[in-house]
Scaffold this motif. Sequence first.
Motif, PDB file in Angstrom:
ATOM      1  N   ALA A   1       0.820  -1.214   0.000  1.00  0.00           N
ATOM      2  CA  ALA A   1       0.000   0.000   0.000  1.00  0.00           C
ATOM      3  C   ALA A   1       0.850   1.257   0.000  1.00  0.00           C
ATOM      4  O   ALA A   1       1.940   1.298   0.572  1.00  0.00           O
ATOM      5  CB  ALA A   1      -0.922  -0.005   1.198  1.00  0.00           C
ATOM      6  N   ARG A   2       0.322   2.295  -0.633  1.00  0.00           N
ATOM      7  CA  ARG A   2       0.949   3.615  -0.662  1.00  0.00           C
ATOM      8  C   ARG A   2       1.009   4.174   0.753  1.00  0.00           C
ATOM      9  O   ARG A   2       0.071   4.012   1.545  1.00  0.00           O
ATOM     10  CB  ARG A   2       0.074   4.519  -1.522  1.00  0.00           C
ATOM     11  N   GLY A   3       2.117   4.789   1.135  1.00  0.00           N
ATOM     12  CA  GLY A   3       2.233   5.431   2.436  1.00  0.00           C
ATOM     13  C   GLY A   3       2.336   4.472   3.597  1.00  0.00           C
ATOM     14  O   GLY A   3       2.138   4.861   4.730  1.00  0.00           O
ATOM     15  N   ALA A   4       2.671   3.199   3.335  1.00  0.00           N
ATOM     16  CA  ALA A   4       2.799   2.224   4.416  1.00  0.00           C
ATOM     17  C   ALA A   4       4.220   1.711   4.512  1.00  0.00           C
ATOM     18  O   ALA A   4       4.999   1.807   3.560  1.00  0.00           O
ATOM     19  CB  ALA A   4       1.851   1.058   4.180  1.00  0.00           C
TER      20      ALA A   4
ATOM     21  N   LEU B   1      13.392   5.238   8.962  1.00  0.00           N
ATOM     22  CA  LEU B   1      12.498   4.734   7.929  1.00  0.00           C
ATOM     23  C   LEU B   1      11.048   4.920   8.369  1.00  0.00           C
ATOM     24  O   LEU B   1      10.196   5.376   7.612  1.00  0.00           O
ATOM     25  CB  LEU B   1      12.800   3.263   7.636  1.00  0.00           C
ATOM     26  N   ARG B   2      10.802   4.574   9.643  1.00  0.00           N
ATOM     27  CA  ARG B   2       9.422   4.658  10.110  1.00  0.00           C
ATOM     28  C   ARG B   2       8.937   6.113  10.140  1.00  0.00           C
ATOM     29  O   ARG B   2       7.824   6.404   9.709  1.00  0.00           O
ATOM     30  CB  ARG B   2       9.272   4.031  11.492  1.00  0.00           C
TER      31      ARG B   2
ATOM     32  N   GLU C   1       5.712  10.747   8.812  1.00  0.00           N
ATOM     33  CA  GLU C   1       5.679  12.201   8.674  1.00  0.00           C
ATOM     34  C   GLU C   1       5.507  12.688   7.249  1.00  0.00           C
ATOM     35  O   GLU C   1       4.939  13.742   7.006  1.00  0.00           O
ATOM     36  CB  GLU C   1       6.961  12.804   9.266  1.00  0.00           C
ATOM     37  N   THR C   2       6.012  11.942   6.279  1.00  0.00           N
ATOM     38  CA  THR C   2       5.940  12.463   4.908  1.00  0.00           C
ATOM     39  C   THR C   2       5.203  11.527   3.974  1.00  0.00           C
ATOM     40  O   THR C   2       5.158  11.762   2.769  1.00  0.00           O
ATOM     41  CB  THR C   2       7.351  12.722   4.348  1.00  0.00           C
ATOM     42  N   GLY C   3       4.629  10.439   4.496  1.00  0.00           N
ATOM     43  CA  GLY C   3       3.829   9.555   3.655  1.00  0.00           C
ATOM     44  C   GLY C   3       4.651   8.724   2.684  1.00  0.00           C
ATOM     45  O   GLY C   3       4.146   8.248   1.680  1.00  0.00           O
ATOM     46  N   GLN C   4       5.952   8.554   2.973  1.00  0.00           N
ATOM     47  CA  GLN C   4       6.817   7.748   2.123  1.00  0.00           C
ATOM     48  C   GLN C   4       6.400   6.277   2.176  1.00  0.00           C
ATOM     49  O   GLN C   4       6.026   5.788   3.245  1.00  0.00           O
ATOM     50  CB  GLN C   4       8.266   7.894   2.603  1.00  0.00           C
ATOM     51  N   THR C   5       6.415   5.586   1.032  1.00  0.00           N
ATOM     52  CA  THR C   5       6.160   4.148   1.013  1.00  0.00           C
ATOM     53  C   THR C   5       7.489   3.431   1.191  1.00  0.00           C
ATOM     54  O   THR C   5       8.466   3.751   0.505  1.00  0.00           O
ATOM     55  CB  THR C   5       5.543   3.722  -0.324  1.00  0.00           C
TER      56      THR C   5
END
Lengths: 819, 265
Positions: free
Chosen positions: B56-59, B209-210, B215-219
Amino acid sequence: MLRVITAGLRAHAARLVASTVAIVIAVGFVVATVTLSETTRSTMLEAVGARYTSTDVVVTSTTGAPLDDVARDVAALPGVAAVDLARSTSVQALVPGRTGAQYLLVDSVAEDPALRWQHLAGGALPDRPGEVAVSERVGAEIGDVLIATTYDDEGREVTSEATVVGVVDLRGDPSAGINGRAFVVGEQVETWGGLGPSELRIAGWPRTDPPLLAAEVRSGLEGQAVDVRTGEEQAVREAEALTGDARVLTLMLLVFGTVALLVAGLVIANTFAVLLAQRTRELALLRCVGATSRQVRRSVLAEAAVTGVAASALGVGAGIGLAALVSALVGTDSPVPLAGVTVPLSAVLGGLAVGTVTTLLAALAPARAATRVAPLAALRPLDPAPLRSRGGVRRLVAGLLLVVPGVALMVAGIAVGDVLLSVPGGALSFLGVVLLAQRAVPPVVAAAGRLVRSGGVTARLAGGNATRNPRRTAATATALLIGVTLTSAMVVGAATTRATAQAGLAAQYPTDVVVTGNSEDGVPASLVGRLEAVDGVQAATALTAGGLTGPDGYETWSLGVDPAEAAPVLRSTDDLPLPAEGTAVLPWWTVDTWGIEDGDEVTLSGDGGSRTFTARLGDTDHPLLTTTDLTALDPDAVADTLWLRLADGADPAAVVDEVTDVAGAAVPTAAVTGLASERAALDEVLDVLLLIVTGLLGVAVLIALIGVGNTLALSVVERRQENGLLRALGLTRGQVRGLLAWEAALVAGVAAVLGVVLGTAYGLIGVASVLGDYGEVVLSMPWLQVGAIVVVATAAGLLASVLPGRRAARTPPVAALAG
Amino acid sequence: MSAPVPVMTVPGEPPPTADAVRASGLTRTYGSGSTAVHALGGRVGDGTAGVDVAFARGAFTAIMGPSGSGKSTLMHCLAGLDTPTGGQVFLGGTELTSLRDDQLTRLRRDRIGFVFQSFNLLPVLDARENIVLPMQLAGRRPDPTWFDAVVARLGLRDRLRHRPAELSGGQQQRVAVARALLPRPDVVFADEPTGNLDSRAGAEVLDLLRSSVRETGQTVVMVTHDPAAAAYADRVVLLADGRVAGDIDDPTADSVLAALRGLGA
Ligand SMILES: Nc1ncnc2c1ncn2[C@@H]1O[C@H](COP(=O)(O)OP(=O)(O)O)[C@@H](O)[C@H]1O
Ligand SMILES: [Mg+2]
């Protein structure tokens, strides 16, 4: 251990190809040089010595006096079977179908058939006066009647006819030059104005031992001013006089051969060092399982020996093949005639030894390093740290110890104009430079890398990569540097030599060709235009000739010239100034006979009156005035002499032939002389030299190119993980290839630029100390060639990066993760 | 997991999906014949033809499994580093297996970030140069405020002029994370990013990484065999013998360990 060696050779065959090719080229070059030089010598000996093949003993005069009386004494000796009184002369001969006369060198034919040496291409040798055999160059056919012009004791012209009965094949004998040769019986030589015999060719009875006969003749001629030699001795002597220059050439080529070997040695040392660095773990494992360091060293050296012997054998074969190819291409129709190949055993054995020893020497240092591999290295991960050079300081000191006195010697050599000081100085300092280069190159490459940082990320990465292993970079660049330095030294030296020699030659011989009409009425005015129309004639001017009376009261043949017209014809007015109105250029003999000094007043008179001129001295045979001044003093003066300038690059022999025909058609008595051929000969020698040098650039660059390619290929292997990472992060295949191309261009470019700078300095120093003795040196900088060297060397480096680059580009991105 | 957001579809562009990366029917076989190794799916006579999995995106997702279970192989195929033997991989709307090498290279450069277990940095470049390398390869300029934010978050400000050899293992891995985050890629893939680190340095990298996800919605997709590392993730995908063998939401070290035991590892 043998199993390990052969397995090693098999496994690293691809890497060893580089060393092998380097040695093959270097050895091949040396062997080809020696073989060609030997072939030239034997061809020359055969051609020049042809006239001595059936001669047991030769007697020559030490004073040049005729040998008629000596011949009688010789003939009386019991061991002598036959004597040929060799006479010679020269004639102007008119060949049917040609309008101008040509100059022929005439030799007598031996009466005794045993002493006749000429090879006939057709017909027979002359048996009686009125018959002549000619060389192929004359262009006459059997049955043609030649009209020969000679001069009797009173200087009167005498013409006689001679029928061509045979054509002689001179088999590449270079001693005839561009002149034709004719062979007639001795009596005919005499009627054509030949002097007494200058050489006696003696045949003994069958089964004579030449040295014994020579001793007999020598004691029989005790007290006379003669030299007595066997036929063979005489042949060698004459051949050596002619091949003297070829010897210098051979020596020079061998110097380059040595350089090629040195470069090959560097490439090999580099290859082995890197091969062993890659095998550190393998060698350590061998040590772990019990191999002594001595065994490791021996296995490395054995590997080198096998490579060296195999490559040298290939090199010897390649060299002989190359010599055969050159010989076939050049043939006997050149200033340096070649027939077949003569392979001296020394070339074969020497080539083998030199190649093997070079390989072994080159492998010595890497082999020593290999023995220092600790068994534990097998258990550690591969150390990516660059190899630090421990011999660095030692090398720096040794380099300086060679460079400083070497440069001092060279400077002293230039100061006193002594080559014997400059040459060892040059050799010493160059060895020093090679040692210093090992230290100097990496920082320069690093600096150049910073310069190209603007070239983008790939350029910046390449700059970093090029200096990661300073020692390897230095060795790679030095190989190229040596080749480039020597080549540019030669190119710059040759350019300056040519400029200096041409300036001297132009001053000495300002006119290329002189045509004299030798007729009362002069030459027709249209002849200037007709000669200028001849292909290869650049400019022509007519000079009037008339008689003037000088201060001593005698009439002197004088020339009138139009200075404006003559200026573009003359190559130099340094030694022969052109007169202005009221000035007379006088020959040097007037200093004694007329008591003239430069700048004096001199009064000349003719049928039209007399006038006082300002005298200038110059290299001329006759007083030289302007045409207007001469015609004012001698109204009967007619144009009888023409000066011609040939176009640069024209074939002087062909142009002179055509000029002879055109002039002969207009004025049958016209004679053509000139020194164009001397200038052309010098140019040809320098051109051949430059061509050879270009070939050398090829050899040196080829070997160095192999080195560059080899180093890059090894980097690709070592940086497999890194290249994988770059590919994963988004470096396209093209960019990976670009990375290696930049790296190659940096190393090769730095080597080329440093080499050219060094080479230019060496070239100028060398020429200054060699030519300094002979007068003013005209420095000439061949910018174009020097620029081309930099471009070619850098491009070669780029080319060398192509294969490793392709391999690197194939690195899969996953390689980064393979650990 | 975030709810699907309604988005306008642009003609010619593939429709956006909630998944950042998705694989369907993925197989990867090494070698051929009797010596063939089926690293992912595709076993002969087995029901499963290939691996189907979506991220999933942003996970923050962790891929776990015993050694040799195909974790790295799966990640390489998802990241366009390796070519699958069969099946399809979608990055957003882009199908990867049909791309040519240069297109794939550009896609990695522009849309994917990487953190590897070791050998992450180029030895000839300093930390700063390493961080901006992918953007420079793409000819893009990093946004200075974003660059400062990333560097500050990683605590690397005074280390930027150092070469990798002058940095500790943990610092090197943080530089690698910065490099992966700087271009704001669609996905950051990390293969055992803490495998060579001590636990404190490892915890720092995992925190980074977490927080980038929170904070920035990085996948982020991370391969690991360490249950403690997996506990940082929002979800764990379990692999065994080249097949998906389980799925854990909001994992803890204990729940992951229990699931692994269940696989017989
Ligand atoms: N390049 C390769 N060639 C052959 N087999 C491979 C290769 N890479 C991985 N494998 C095999 O594929 C299987 C999965 O490997 P991998 O994905 O690396 O597992 P993991 O990362 O889970 O330990 C293993 O059996 C491994 O031996
Ligand atoms: Mg793995």
